[in-house]
Design a protein around this motif. Structure first.
Motif, PDB file in Angstrom:
ATOM      1  N   UNK A 462       0.556  39.083  27.252  1.00 39.61           N
ATOM      2  CA  UNK A 462      -0.773  39.649  27.028  1.00 39.61           C
ATOM      3  C   UNK A 462      -1.299  40.379  28.257  1.00 39.61           C
ATOM      4  N   UNK A 463      -0.709  40.131  29.432  1.00 39.18           N
ATOM      5  CA  UNK A 463      -1.155  40.799  30.656  1.00 39.18           C
ATOM      6  C   UNK A 463      -0.028  41.596  31.300  1.00 39.18           C
ATOM      7  N   UNK A 464       0.931  42.069  30.466  1.00 33.61           N
ATOM      8  CA  UNK A 464       2.119  42.704  31.038  1.00 33.61           C
ATOM      9  C   UNK A 464       1.887  44.131  31.505  1.00 33.61           C
ATOM     10  N   UNK A 465       0.811  44.751  31.086  1.00 29.54           N
ATOM     11  CA  UNK A 465       0.538  46.128  31.497  1.00 29.54           C
ATOM     12  C   UNK A 465      -0.694  46.152  32.406  1.00 29.54           C
ATOM     13  N   UNK A 466      -0.509  46.706  33.594  1.00 26.74           N
ATOM     14  CA  UNK A 466      -1.617  46.892  34.529  1.00 26.74           C
ATOM     15  C   UNK A 466      -1.848  48.390  34.659  1.00 26.74           C
ATOM     16  N   UNK A 467      -2.942  48.870  34.111  1.00 29.46           N
ATOM     17  CA  UNK A 467      -3.236  50.302  34.137  1.00 29.46           C
ATOM     18  C   UNK A 467      -3.565  50.751  35.557  1.00 29.46           C
ATOM     19  N   UNK A 468      -3.406  52.029  35.841  1.00 34.90           N
ATOM     20  CA  UNK A 468      -3.788  52.533  37.165  1.00 34.90           C
ATOM     21  C   UNK A 468      -5.245  52.192  37.468  1.00 34.90           C
ATOM     22  N   UNK A 469      -5.479  51.654  38.641  1.00 31.73           N
ATOM     23  CA  UNK A 469      -6.826  51.271  39.038  1.00 31.73           C
ATOM     24  C   UNK A 469      -7.279  49.934  38.513  1.00 31.73           C
ATOM     25  N   UNK A 470      -6.425  49.258  37.743  1.00 27.76           N
ATOM     26  CA  UNK A 470      -6.766  47.952  37.182  1.00 27.76           C
ATOM     27  C   UNK A 470      -6.013  46.846  37.908  1.00 27.76           C
ATOM     28  N   UNK A 471      -6.288  45.604  37.501  1.00 22.84           N
ATOM     29  CA  UNK A 471      -5.709  44.458  38.191  1.00 22.84           C
ATOM     30  C   UNK A 471      -5.352  43.357  37.203  1.00 22.84           C
ATOM     31  N   UNK A 472      -4.466  42.487  37.627  1.00 22.83           N
ATOM     32  CA  UNK A 472      -4.116  41.277  36.881  1.00 22.83           C
ATOM     33  C   UNK A 472      -4.408  40.076  37.764  1.00 22.83           C
ATOM     34  N   UNK A 473      -5.091  39.087  37.200  1.00 27.93           N
ATOM     35  CA  UNK A 473      -5.412  37.875  37.940  1.00 27.93           C
ATOM     36  C   UNK A 473      -4.545  36.720  37.499  1.00 27.93           C
ATOM     37  N   UNK A 474      -4.070  35.928  38.434  1.00 32.85           N
ATOM     38  CA  UNK A 474      -3.239  34.778  38.135  1.00 32.85           C
ATOM     39  C   UNK A 474      -3.438  33.743  39.238  1.00 32.85           C
ATOM     40  N   UNK A 475      -2.880  32.568  39.083  1.00 26.69           N
ATOM     41  CA  UNK A 475      -3.059  31.552  40.110  1.00 26.69           C
ATOM     42  C   UNK A 475      -2.248  30.308  39.828  1.00 26.69           C
ATOM     43  N   UNK A 476      -2.345  29.346  40.761  1.00 29.11           N
ATOM     44  CA  UNK A 476      -1.571  28.119  40.604  1.00 29.11           C
ATOM     45  C   UNK A 476      -2.190  27.006  41.446  1.00 29.11           C
ATOM     46  N   UNK A 477      -1.810  25.797  41.109  1.00 26.43           N
ATOM     47  CA  UNK A 477      -2.095  24.618  41.922  1.00 26.43           C
ATOM     48  C   UNK A 477      -0.804  24.185  42.591  1.00 26.43           C
ATOM     49  N   UNK A 478      -0.912  23.780  43.865  1.00 26.07           N
ATOM     50  CA  UNK A 478       0.276  23.393  44.592  1.00 26.07           C
ATOM     51  C   UNK A 478       0.069  22.178  45.483  1.00 26.07           C
ATOM     52  N   UNK A 479       1.163  21.753  46.092  1.00 32.24           N
ATOM     53  CA  UNK A 479       1.121  20.637  47.047  1.00 32.24           C
ATOM     54  C   UNK A 479       1.798  21.059  48.342  1.00 32.24           C
TER      55      UNK A 479
END
Length: 500
Positions: A462-479
């Protein structure tokens, strides 16, 4: 795809006979103008399909639905789905099938179709369980299929014969089931393979869309209902190995296709469970619709590309249910680039939403969805390829912002991937390396994996295309144990990004 029979539309009969071009597709080259080469002598060599003269052939074409379901209805007198029955000229039955079948030669040629997939009904072919219920015998059903296959291959088409509907015991084959049945499927393939083994332009698709959830069941089958390894199938199953053995026992050397799980959309363990074929003449079948789970570039890269590197992959069905061609255009571009053949569902005049229909009438007038497919095939035949994405330039492609909060032994990170180029980023893989003993535990908006200190995050469709000037946000929890330094180098699709 699960199909159902819908109302039929009027037809327009056009009878012509032509020779169709088959495209030459060296996997290492971009598509060139189609050359007329032979579809005879098809066989597998490595991960390619070759003809009798050693030329590379890639099946690209359409599915012609109907021969799997028309025969299950009393009152019908055709084998194929030919429109109003009888037609306006008064033709019925064999005459109507013959007229339509002859007409498809010219319309397929106009569409630059090179391969035709024909779905078959197990009971109608074998003449069991009250089928054919239509007003003809199984001998007529078989002869009509045989005549059409001969017509197609004489005109240099590749033909794929598909066991589409099957059923165990006395149950009638009136719908899709999870796997082929042990009761009749081997008998079906013994008969079909014997009938067509002398025609080397014919490929056998062993079973349309398996949807057992168990790969051992897919390969080995079972001897009783709900028995190991097919505990999720309520009848005895003919596994893919059984069907390969059955076909080869007839002396047939034809290429065999085997579709994966999840309605042939899952090839993730296909290589691990690949059936043994003494002729090494197997291809993987992959079905791809916009509503499948594996419907985005990174899923194809992870699950389909490794299979295509080892054996030929043929997308036996592609399509979309939104009456448009946006999805298939994206898919076909990727399939083209990876040397994978494909066939669009379907050469029928139904609703483009719940039954993706390529045509609005049987003279070949395309729907909007069909027009997208037709245009793409025409472009391929004329050596026209989609405008390539410019080569990414480090510092002008992507920027990455990495931020979060940390406490003793644990941390949370939010990442933003910015497209700072002038072209869309279509399908992305972010890679970075930890500087200490940090570990990713769980993440969001990406598929996360870690090998040593190297972390990989892939888009999730659902977030595989990042248009010019746009962004994709993601994140994680770690140790972490020793320390938690911020990574300093990030790449997207192998290109180093600016850190912001």
């Amino acid at each position: 795809m699960i199909k159902k029979r819908l109302a039929l539309l009027p037809l327009l009969v056009l009878v012509l006979s032509v020779t169709l071009a088959i495209s030459l597709w060296p996997s290492s080259l971009k598509p060139a103008r189609a050359a007329t080469i032979s579809a005879a002598g098809l066989h597998v060599s490595g991960n390619q399909i070759l003809n009798s003269t050693g030329q590379v052939v890639r099946p690209v074409g359409v599915d012609r639905a109907g021969s799997e379901y028309i025969c299950d209805a009393a009152g019908d007198n055709t084998v194929f789905d030919d429109g109003t029955n009888p037609n306006s000229t008064g033709q019925t039955g064999a005459a109507l099938d013959s007229a339509f079948n002859a007409a498809t030669i010219s319309t397929f040629q106009a569409w630059k179709v090179q391969a035709v997939r024909i779905p078959l009904n197990e009971d109608c072919w074998l003449g069991i369980n009250g089928y054919p219920a239509a007003s003809y015998t199984s001998a007529v059903y078989q002869q009509t299929i045989l005549s059409y296959v001969n017509l197609l291959t004489t005109n240099n088409f590749i033909v794929i014969l598909d066991l589409h509907w099957a059923a165990p015991g006395t149950t009638q084959a009136s719908k899709q089931l999870a796997m082929p049945d042990l009761d009749h499927a081997p008998t079906f393939w013994t008969s079909v393979a014997t009938t067509f083994k002398s025609n080397s332009s014919v490929i056998f698709d062993l079973f349309n869309e398996p949807f057992t959830t168990l790969w051992p069941c897919w390969l080995k089958g079972s001897t009783a209902a709900s028995a190991s390894p097919c505990t999720d199938v309520p009848f005895a199953v003919a596994g893919m190995q059984t069907l390969v053995n059955t076909v080869r026992a007839t002396g047939a050397t034809n290429i065999l296709m085997a579709g994966g799980l999840a309605y042939s959309n899952d090839l993730s363990q296909w290589l691990q469970y690949e059936p043994v074929d003494p002729l090494h003449n197997l291809a993987a079948s992959f079905h791809l619709y916009n509503f499948n789970t594996c419907d985005y570039t990174n899923c194809w890269v992870v699950n389909v590309s490794p299979v295509a590197a080892k054996v030929p992959v043929i997308a036996g069905e592609i399509g979309e249910n939104d009456c448009a061609a946006t999805f298939i255009n994206q898919a076909m571009t990727w399939l083209d680039a990876n040397g994978i053949g494909y066939l669009a569902w379907a050469w029928n005049t139904y609703n483009c939403g719940n039954f993706p229909a390529l045509i609005s009438d049987y003279s070949g007038t395309p729907t909007a969805y069909g027009q997208g497919f037709k245009t793409h095939l025409s472009n391929l035949a004329n050596g026209i390829t989609p405008t390539p994405t410019p080569t990414p330039v480090p510092g002008h492609y992507c920027s990455v912002h990495y931020s979060g909060s940390s406490w003793t032994g644990a941390f949370t990170v939010n990442i933003t991937i910015n497209n700072i180029s002038t072209s869309p980023i279509q399908g992305w893989t972010l890679v970075f390396t930890f500087g200490s003993d940090q570990k990713v535990q769980a993440g969001w908006n990406a598929t996360w994996s870690q090998q040593g200190a190297v972390v990989t995050a892939r888009d999730v469709g659902y977030n595989d295309i990042i248009a010019p000037g746009s962004a994709a946000g993601l994140g994680f929890n770690g140790t972490w144990t020793t320390s938690n330094p911020t990574p300093t180098v990030f790449t997207v699709n192998g290109v180093t990004c600016t850190t912001v």
